[in-house]
Write an enzyme that holds these catalytic residues in place. Sequence first.
Site, short mmCIF file in Angstrom:
data_model
loop_
_atom_site.label_atom_id
_atom_site.label_comp_id
_atom_site.label_asym_id
_atom_site.label_seq_id
_atom_site.Cartn_x
_atom_site.Cartn_y
_atom_site.Cartn_z
CG HIS A 118 -3.65 4.31 -7.42
ND1 HIS A 118 -4.06 3.29 -8.25
CD2 HIS A 118 -2.30 4.37 -7.54
CE1 HIS A 118 -3.01 2.76 -8.85
NE2 HIS A 118 -1.93 3.40 -8.44
CG ASP A 119 -7.75 2.59 -8.04
OD1 ASP A 119 -8.90 3.00 -8.19
OD2 ASP A 119 -6.77 3.05 -8.67
N GLY A 136 -0.81 0.26 -5.24
CA GLY A 136 -2.15 0.39 -5.78
C GLY A 136 -2.90 -0.92 -5.88
#
Length: 264
Positions: A118-119, A136
């Site tokens: 994520h991200d 992340g």
Amino acid sequence: MNQPLAYVHPGAKIAKNVVIEPFSTIHNNVEIGEGSWIGSNVTIMEGARIGKNCTIFPGAVISAVPQDLKFGGEESFAIIGDNTTIRECVTINRGTIASGQTVVGSNCLIMAYAHIAHDCVVGDHVIMANGVALAGHVTVGNYAVIGGLAAVHQFISIGDHSMISGGSLVRKDVPPFTKAANEPLSYVGINSIGLRRRGFSTEKIREIQDVYRILYQKNYNNSQAIDIIEAELEATPERDEIITFIKNSSRGVMKGYTSSLSKD
């Protein structure tokens, strides 16, 4: 398209000439651009935005929810640029409230079993070899190459045109134009072969080498080295990119040579 053995949610936006092979699943709130090919047994979940002429091989899972206990179900996206190849069983999670999106650029090659959490923001023309794992909030610059089975700690930044050895544990930021290897991960020269392949002149490569000699081979700390570089070396886009990267590093940059066998 018109593949009766694939499931495509009515809310998905699929360009007319996209090919979706049997047994793939396309969820709601997905967009896939012209000319893309989706292999068998691919799962593309809510929030995916896939560009033109992408190739996604069997077993890949795009835009699954983050593996982050803080994720609260907020709307977020996994964005993939044009002409990018996603090989077998790659997983790319969508973003969290922190940034709202995970991004993979255009003209990338993400090899089998790689994971992008994520991200993350992955630039253009990036190559990630088999089994690379990005935690992340990792940032990967344009034209970076990450060797197979490398594991990258959360919030790491990897600079443009850098190259990281296979099997590396990346716990510190990797500045642009460098090669990184050994344990702990260390500077082992500049990525001169990659730079030549991308049209950098011999003079430009020498300028980059001069910057890193001051940073890594003169026993200065980073602040001292930057002061000397700014005072003694002519300002160029590459010099300033290196300086900016080091100044902005939140985790600190990788250290210098750890082996007498390391070379430019």
